[in-house]
Design a protein around this motif. Structure first.
Motif, mmCIF file in Angstrom:
data_model
loop_
_atom_site.group_PDB
_atom_site.id
_atom_site.type_symbol
_atom_site.label_atom_id
_atom_site.label_comp_id
_atom_site.label_asym_id
_atom_site.label_seq_id
_atom_site.Cartn_x
_atom_site.Cartn_y
_atom_site.Cartn_z
ATOM 1 N N SER A 14 1.181 -0.975 -0.149
ATOM 2 C CA SER A 14 -0.158 0.384 0.512
ATOM 3 C C SER A 14 1.056 1.139 0.331
ATOM 4 O O SER A 14 0.483 1.799 -1.048
ATOM 5 N N THR A 37 -6.653 10.408 -6.904
ATOM 6 C CA THR A 37 -7.707 10.511 -5.509
ATOM 7 C C THR A 37 -7.848 9.156 -5.274
ATOM 8 O O THR A 37 -8.157 8.684 -4.016
ATOM 9 N N PHE A 38 -7.957 8.080 -6.287
ATOM 10 C CA PHE A 38 -8.821 7.207 -6.895
ATOM 11 C C PHE A 38 -7.534 5.821 -5.793
ATOM 12 O O PHE A 38 -7.320 5.023 -5.390
ATOM 13 N N TYR A 40 -5.200 6.917 -3.693
ATOM 14 C CA TYR A 40 -4.844 7.553 -2.608
ATOM 15 C C TYR A 40 -5.773 6.563 -1.578
ATOM 16 O O TYR A 40 -5.158 6.054 -0.661
ATOM 17 N N LEU A 41 -6.945 6.261 -2.456
ATOM 18 C CA LEU A 41 -8.126 5.801 -1.509
ATOM 19 C C LEU A 41 -7.649 4.538 -1.152
ATOM 20 O O LEU A 41 -8.069 4.125 -0.403
ATOM 21 N N ALA A 44 -4.721 3.895 0.817
ATOM 22 C CA ALA A 44 -5.009 3.964 2.450
ATOM 23 C C ALA A 44 -6.829 2.953 3.086
ATOM 24 O O ALA A 44 -5.612 2.855 4.059
ATOM 25 N N ILE A 45 -7.360 2.806 2.351
ATOM 26 C CA ILE A 45 -8.150 1.558 2.884
ATOM 27 C C ILE A 45 -6.607 0.017 2.479
ATOM 28 O O ILE A 45 -7.825 -0.474 3.612
#
Length: 143
Positions: A14, A37-38, A40-41, A44-45
């Motif tokens: 990650s 953004t996607f 990074y999301l 993060a998850i």
């Protein structure tokens, strides 16, 4: 212990994914949210999930039987092949082949799998190209 090892591997992946997303070049006239953004999301998850595995491992994890690993390996190899064949063969052909193989791995008969795979690939192709306006590869062998 296996949960903690997996959690550590996923945490490293990650972090690498987030670093890779940071390296993406953003054009001047890009989307306000941006293309980063996607990824990074997802990073993060995945990072949060890996921390959960590290901090709260299952005390007695159950591993799948030996019979699980062959279909799992075939599915993994087919997805790698899908990524490599998508541009040369095009979306419809590659997706139809992939869905047929995955359906057969889940127990469908060849005829059912082929009809379902072809129907799925054509419908998704039409949805993306005609409704959403997203271009998908038609294949080098066709164009």
């Amino acid at each position: 212990m296996s949960d903690r090892i997996l959690g550590l591997v996923l945490l490293i992946l990650s972090a690498a994914y987030a670093i890779g997303a940071r390296a993406m070049e953003v054009g001047f006239l890009s989307d306000p949210v941006g293309p980063r953004t996607f990824p990074y999301l997802i990073a993060a998850i995945m990072g949060a999930s890996s921390l959960w595995l590290i901090l709260r491992p299952d005390p007695e994890p159950a591993w799948p039987s030996r019979g699980f690993w062959v279909p799992f390996g075939l599915a993994l190899l087919s997805l790698v092949a899908y990524a490599y064949l998508l541009v040369p063969l095009g979306f419809i052909v590659t997706t139809a082949l992939e869905m047929t193989l995955l359906s057969m791995l889940f127990g469908a008969k060849l005829r059912q799998a082929a009809v379902g795979g072809l129907s799925f690939s054509v419908l998704v192709y039409l949805l993306f190209t005609q409704v959403l306006g997203v271009p998908l590869p038609v294949g080098r062998i066709f164009g």
